[in-house]
Design a protein around this motif. Structure first.
Motif, PDB file in Angstrom:
ATOM      1  N   GLN A 268      32.736  50.555  45.090  1.00  0.00           N
ATOM      2  CA  GLN A 268      32.044  50.646  43.795  1.00  0.00           C
ATOM      3  C   GLN A 268      31.896  52.114  43.379  1.00  0.00           C
ATOM      4  O   GLN A 268      32.131  52.470  42.227  1.00  0.00           O
ATOM      5  CB  GLN A 268      30.634  50.054  43.902  1.00  0.00           C
ATOM      6  N   SER A 292      43.635  42.835  36.931  1.00  0.00           N
ATOM      7  CA  SER A 292      42.659  41.752  37.073  1.00  0.00           C
ATOM      8  C   SER A 292      43.166  40.458  36.443  1.00  0.00           C
ATOM      9  O   SER A 292      42.670  39.376  36.735  1.00  0.00           O
ATOM     10  CB  SER A 292      41.285  42.150  36.536  1.00  0.00           C
ATOM     11  N   THR A 293      44.166  40.546  35.577  1.00  0.00           N
ATOM     12  CA  THR A 293      44.730  39.309  35.006  1.00  0.00           C
ATOM     13  C   THR A 293      46.113  39.008  35.613  1.00  0.00           C
ATOM     14  O   THR A 293      46.791  38.077  35.190  1.00  0.00           O
ATOM     15  CB  THR A 293      44.871  39.452  33.472  1.00  0.00           C
ATOM     16  N   LYS A 301      38.595  34.750  43.538  1.00  0.00           N
ATOM     17  CA  LYS A 301      37.521  34.228  42.654  1.00  0.00           C
ATOM     18  C   LYS A 301      36.395  35.249  42.579  1.00  0.00           C
ATOM     19  O   LYS A 301      36.126  35.969  43.556  1.00  0.00           O
ATOM     20  CB  LYS A 301      36.956  32.924  43.228  1.00  0.00           C
ATOM     21  N   CYS A 302      35.697  35.285  41.437  1.00  0.00           N
ATOM     22  CA  CYS A 302      34.550  36.190  41.342  1.00  0.00           C
ATOM     23  C   CYS A 302      33.430  35.674  42.233  1.00  0.00           C
ATOM     24  O   CYS A 302      33.261  34.455  42.387  1.00  0.00           O
ATOM     25  CB  CYS A 302      34.049  36.254  39.903  1.00  0.00           C
ATOM     26  N   ALA A 303      32.654  36.638  42.812  1.00  0.00           N
ATOM     27  CA  ALA A 303      31.572  36.236  43.736  1.00  0.00           C
ATOM     28  C   ALA A 303      30.469  35.537  42.963  1.00  0.00           C
ATOM     29  O   ALA A 303      30.241  35.839  41.806  1.00  0.00           O
ATOM     30  CB  ALA A 303      31.024  37.470  44.425  1.00  0.00           C
TER      31      ALA A 303
END
Ligand code: UTP
Length: 303
Positions: A268, A292-293, A301-303
């Protein structure tokens, strides 16, 4: 009158096991966020808050930190001869001339409290800051450590940096018990510290983060502290006993905190500071949008 806070302790003797194998031969504090080691962000933050003397509590395999803050004569000479002025500034302007650095060793990693105690004779009888170099703290609008030092000079009390965390994450942090105290100008009186409480037992959602301002009296408490959780001398235990004798305030962080001791926090920090960089930020933003696409990551998958 309250003495000015001008010294800081940076404990850097930990083993950095969460970053193995990167930390096998390189100190965790020397891992790079964009183009600077983590420790340099933390030292710059302390300098901006008025710190003039630094005490690094080091251990085995940490000599790269000492080398980083040394003046590299051969490199300076070569860069001068080649007229590489930008690069020259990058290695010579790390510290202002009057900054003093001290290095003391923690013989064995017996805990954060034990590490800080090693700085006692260098700190002497004056208030001091502690910065855990795992945490990069960043705010465009204010320097949180500087605000904490203001709270110390107004009250003479100990101060810890805190941040609001989601209720379901309290068991990852030390949490402050504020009872019915109100937050005033970002500060709130603390009545206790609870180590890693379950959400249902947490007295608040204010987690202690890696910045502290202590009176020298913390050393007497550390000297009395017995090994606690994990057989280590815990700073929180010493803070708890000092709280019986002296006031503590929490100062609430408004900006960002990156836990660089953890792989996710470290990534991050890299993304954040790289996106802020005027040269690589725009290219990186475009790259993130593209990947990201992308099909390659379609199963993530997003968290
Ligand atoms: P951490 O527990 O996060 O650091 O301590 P670590 O032990 O290096 O990390 P992992 O869990 O093995 O990956 C927080 C700070 O306290 C210092 C560490 O260097 C870090 O800056 N520390 C910790 C010491 O200086 N000595 C110790 O005995 C323990």
């Amino acid at each position: 009158m309250t003495q000015k806070v001008r010294k800081a302790v940076l404990p850097v003797a930990g083993l950095g096991t969460r970053f193995l194998p990167a930390t096998k031969a390189t100190p965790k504090e020397m891992l790079t966020v964009v183009d600077k080691p983590i420790i340099q962000y933390v030292v710059e933050e302390a300098l901006a808050a008025g710190i003039e003397e630094f005490v690094f509590v080091t251990g085995r395999g940490k000599s790269a930190i000492e080398n980083h803050f040394d003046k590299p004569y051969e490199l300076v000479d070569m860069l001068e001869r080649k007229g590489k002025l930008k690069e020259l500034a990058a290695v010579t302007e790390i510290l202002p001339e009057n900054t003093k650095l001290f290095y003391t060793r923690q013989g064995a990693p017996l805990g954060l409290g034990h590490a800080i105690y090693q700085a006692r004779s260098v700190i002497g009888d004056e208030p001091f800051a502690v910065l855990l170099p795992d945490d990069i703290i960043y705010d465009d609008s204010e320097n949180a450590l500087s605000k904490m030092i203001d709270v110390h000079s107004q009250t003479g009390s100990n101060v810890v940096l805190t941040m609001n965390v989601p209720q379901d994450r309290t068991q990852n942090y030390g949490v402050i018990d504020i009872q019915n105290e109100q937050v005033e100008n970002g500060k709130v009186q603390a009545h206790g510290f609870v180590e890693k409480p379950k959400p249902e037992d947490a007295p608040s959602t204010l987690a202690v983060t890696g910045r502290y301002v202590f009176n020298a009296s913390i050393f007497d408490e550390l000297a009395q502290t017995k090994p606690g959780h994990g057989g280590e001398i815990q700073l929180t235990d010493a803070m708890d006993s000092l709280l019986q004798k002296e006031d503590f305030y929490g100062y609430i962080l408004k900006g960002e905190r990156f836990d660089c001791g953890d792989k996710f926090g470290f990534q991050q920090a890299n993304l954040y500071f790289a996106l802020k960089d005027e040269f690589i930020g725009p290219k990186l933003k475009e790259y993130i949008q593209t990947i990201s696409t992308s099909d390659v990551f379609k199963n993530v998958k997003c968290a």
